[in-house]
Design an enzyme around this catalytic site. Structure first.
Site, mmCIF file in Angstrom:
data_model
loop_
_atom_site.group_PDB
_atom_site.id
_atom_site.type_symbol
_atom_site.label_atom_id
_atom_site.label_comp_id
_atom_site.label_asym_id
_atom_site.label_seq_id
_atom_site.Cartn_x
_atom_site.Cartn_y
_atom_site.Cartn_z
ATOM 1 N N SER A 156 0.632 3.190 -2.369
ATOM 2 C CA SER A 156 1.809 2.500 -2.822
ATOM 3 C C SER A 156 3.242 3.296 -2.711
ATOM 4 O O SER A 156 3.242 4.293 -1.895
ATOM 5 C CB SER A 156 1.574 1.992 -4.419
ATOM 6 O OG SER A 156 1.756 3.175 -5.184
ATOM 7 N N TYR B 192 2.408 -1.814 -1.713
ATOM 8 C CA TYR B 192 2.588 -2.450 -3.000
ATOM 9 C C TYR B 192 3.402 -1.674 -3.706
ATOM 10 O O TYR B 192 3.393 -0.349 -3.631
ATOM 11 C CB TYR B 192 1.412 -2.921 -3.607
ATOM 12 C CG TYR B 192 0.353 -1.709 -4.089
ATOM 13 C CD1 TYR B 192 0.650 -1.244 -5.426
ATOM 14 C CD2 TYR B 192 -0.658 -1.205 -3.200
ATOM 15 C CE1 TYR B 192 -0.254 -0.318 -5.649
ATOM 16 C CE2 TYR B 192 -1.476 -0.136 -3.605
ATOM 17 C CZ TYR B 192 -1.082 0.363 -4.831
ATOM 18 O OH TYR B 192 -1.985 1.441 -5.127
#
Length: 132
Positions: free
Chosen positions: A25, A58
């Protein structure tokens, strides 16, 4: 018909860290997330201005006021601390919503502080850089 539209952008963020051993991420200062209308776990595209890399990951929130922009896991191989990146999210809108939609765009200085925001970009405009 649905359209995929640019929802928000954090322009010219400076990468503060790259952590290869983290699960994955991108960590973003939560104040910047709020200003750009980016949510925890939201899909985000990362565009590296230094090397041209483009990839998706993300978002996880970082400490407020820290200015942190940290690429984690495999994505850490695609950036170096100090690189300038553009962070873009997209939304899916029906045709009527898409025609009315205006993205949230924030511009950062070299310390990842907000120097400007905009609701519409115009072709040929040069973005503020925050550089002296």
């Amino acid at each position: 018909m649905n359209r995929i539209m640019h929802k928000s952008k954090i322009h010219r963020a400076t990468v503060t860290e790259a952590n290869l051993n983290y699960v994955g991420s991108i960590t973003i200062d939560e104040d910047l997330m709020d200003a750009a209308d980016v949510l925890e776990n939201e899909k985000i595209q990362v565009v590296n201005n230094n090397n041209g890399a483009r990839f998706e990951t993300y978002v996880i929130p970082g400490p407020r006021g820290s200015g942190v922009i940290c690429l984690n896991g495999a994505a850490a191989r695609l950036v170096q601390p100090g690189d300038k990146v553009i962070l873009i999210t997209y939304g899916i809108y029906d045709d009527a919503e898409a025609r009315q939609h205006r993205p949230t765009v924030i511009f950062l200085d070299d310390q990842n502080r907000i120097i400007a925001d905009a609701r519409r970009e115009k072709a040929g405009e040069t973005a503020p850089t925050g550089e002296a």
